[in-house]
Motif scaffolding. Sequence first.
Motif, PDB file in Angstrom:
ATOM      1  N   LEU A   1      30.521  33.959 -40.593  1.00 24.98           N
ATOM      2  CA  LEU A   1      31.167  32.798 -41.209  1.00 24.98           C
ATOM      3  C   LEU A   1      30.109  31.905 -41.840  1.00 24.98           C
ATOM      4  O   LEU A   1      29.280  31.325 -41.143  1.00 24.98           O
ATOM      5  CB  LEU A   1      31.952  32.020 -40.159  1.00 24.98           C
ATOM      6  N   PRO A   2      30.151  31.774 -43.163  1.00 24.22           N
ATOM      7  CA  PRO A   2      29.141  30.964 -43.858  1.00 24.22           C
ATOM      8  C   PRO A   2      29.482  29.476 -43.949  1.00 24.22           C
ATOM      9  O   PRO A   2      28.877  28.749 -44.711  1.00 24.22           O
ATOM     10  CB  PRO A   2      29.107  31.596 -45.255  1.00 24.22           C
TER      11      PRO A   2
ATOM     12  N   CYS B   1      23.700  43.876 -42.294  1.00 27.31           N
ATOM     13  CA  CYS B   1      24.693  44.080 -43.348  1.00 27.31           C
ATOM     14  C   CYS B   1      25.525  42.813 -43.549  1.00 27.31           C
ATOM     15  O   CYS B   1      25.748  42.384 -44.687  1.00 27.31           O
ATOM     16  CB  CYS B   1      25.590  45.262 -42.999  1.00 27.31           C
ATOM     17  N   ALA B   2      25.965  42.203 -42.470  1.00 32.78           N
ATOM     18  CA  ALA B   2      26.779  40.988 -42.564  1.00 32.78           C
ATOM     19  C   ALA B   2      26.000  39.861 -43.245  1.00 32.78           C
ATOM     20  O   ALA B   2      26.510  39.196 -44.156  1.00 32.78           O
ATOM     21  CB  ALA B   2      27.234  40.552 -41.172  1.00 32.78           C
ATOM     22  N   ILE B   3      24.770  39.658 -42.831  1.00 30.09           N
ATOM     23  CA  ILE B   3      23.945  38.590 -43.417  1.00 30.09           C
ATOM     24  C   ILE B   3      23.645  38.895 -44.884  1.00 30.09           C
ATOM     25  O   ILE B   3      23.756  38.018 -45.747  1.00 30.09           O
ATOM     26  CB  ILE B   3      22.644  38.402 -42.618  1.00 30.09           C
ATOM     27  N   ASP B   4      23.291  40.136 -45.174  1.00 27.33           N
ATOM     28  CA  ASP B   4      22.981  40.515 -46.559  1.00 27.33           C
ATOM     29  C   ASP B   4      24.176  40.308 -47.485  1.00 27.33           C
ATOM     30  O   ASP B   4      24.021  39.785 -48.594  1.00 27.33           O
ATOM     31  CB  ASP B   4      22.529  41.980 -46.633  1.00 27.33           C
ATOM     32  N   GLU B   5      25.361  40.709 -47.049  1.00 33.40           N
ATOM     33  CA  GLU B   5      26.542  40.563 -47.903  1.00 33.40           C
ATOM     34  C   GLU B   5      26.897  39.089 -48.096  1.00 33.40           C
ATOM     35  O   GLU B   5      27.267  38.678 -49.197  1.00 33.40           O
ATOM     36  CB  GLU B   5      27.740  41.343 -47.341  1.00 33.40           C
ATOM     37  N   CYS B   6      26.775  38.292 -47.041  1.00 31.32           N
ATOM     38  CA  CYS B   6      27.058  36.862 -47.191  1.00 31.32           C
ATOM     39  C   CYS B   6      26.037  36.202 -48.111  1.00 31.32           C
ATOM     40  O   CYS B   6      26.405  35.386 -48.964  1.00 31.32           O
ATOM     41  CB  CYS B   6      27.085  36.178 -45.821  1.00 31.32           C
TER      42      CYS B   6
ATOM     43  N   GLU C   1      24.165  32.320 -34.033  1.00 29.37           N
ATOM     44  CA  GLU C   1      23.901  31.641 -35.294  1.00 29.37           C
ATOM     45  C   GLU C   1      22.587  32.149 -35.864  1.00 29.37           C
ATOM     46  O   GLU C   1      21.613  32.320 -35.135  1.00 29.37           O
ATOM     47  CB  GLU C   1      23.824  30.133 -35.057  1.00 29.37           C
ATOM     48  N   VAL C   2      22.599  32.396 -37.177  1.00 30.35           N
ATOM     49  CA  VAL C   2      21.430  32.938 -37.862  1.00 30.35           C
ATOM     50  C   VAL C   2      21.263  32.203 -39.188  1.00 30.35           C
ATOM     51  O   VAL C   2      22.240  31.935 -39.885  1.00 30.35           O
ATOM     52  CB  VAL C   2      21.615  34.456 -38.133  1.00 30.35           C
ATOM     53  N   GLN C   3      20.027  31.913 -39.536  1.00 35.61           N
ATOM     54  CA  GLN C   3      19.728  31.307 -40.825  1.00 35.61           C
ATOM     55  C   GLN C   3      19.669  32.392 -41.893  1.00 35.61           C
ATOM     56  O   GLN C   3      18.912  33.347 -41.773  1.00 35.61           O
ATOM     57  CB  GLN C   3      18.396  30.559 -40.775  1.00 35.61           C
TER      58      GLN C   3
END
Length: 168
Positions: A68-69, A131-136, A42-44
């Motif tokens: 998953l947001p 990349c995943a966090i940036d796109e979300c 899990e990441v903020q």
Amino acid sequence: MRPREAEYASDEDAAPIEMLAALFEARGWDCEIAAEDEMVGEVQGSWTKYQLRAIWRATDNVLQFLCLPDIRVTDDKRTNAYELLSLINEQMWLGHFDIWSNGDVLLYRHGVLLGDDGTLSLQQAQALVECAIDECDRFYPAFQFVLWGDKSPRDALDAAMVDAAGEA
């Protein structure tokens, strides 16, 4: 370098799940090895917390990475959500957004084909997560505009892109 990240020199590779777990631990992010071939963390992000999942399929040397947001798509918004997904995915170079039919959950998915040795470098692991966090983060407002603000998919995407372009 951070504690566990230091275990892997920049030119060393490791098993994908092991490398991702080391990266999460080094950054102080919650992470659990769910199975030998799966990790959950899990990441903020900028807008919300994201659940991150990595699933390793050794038979094909493929690492699937999911973000998953915690957005669920209700039946009455499904058509607009799919239209928005289509508009967003046209702009993506890596990965894509989808709605998981099991639970109607929005997710970002990216598959990485690794070499014959089936290892992941620290740089690859960092790039995958970032990349995943940036796109979300980039498209989260568009989903909110459609699902909760009743904007059309095109208007939602346009508004989200203007907002994102204006951030410093």
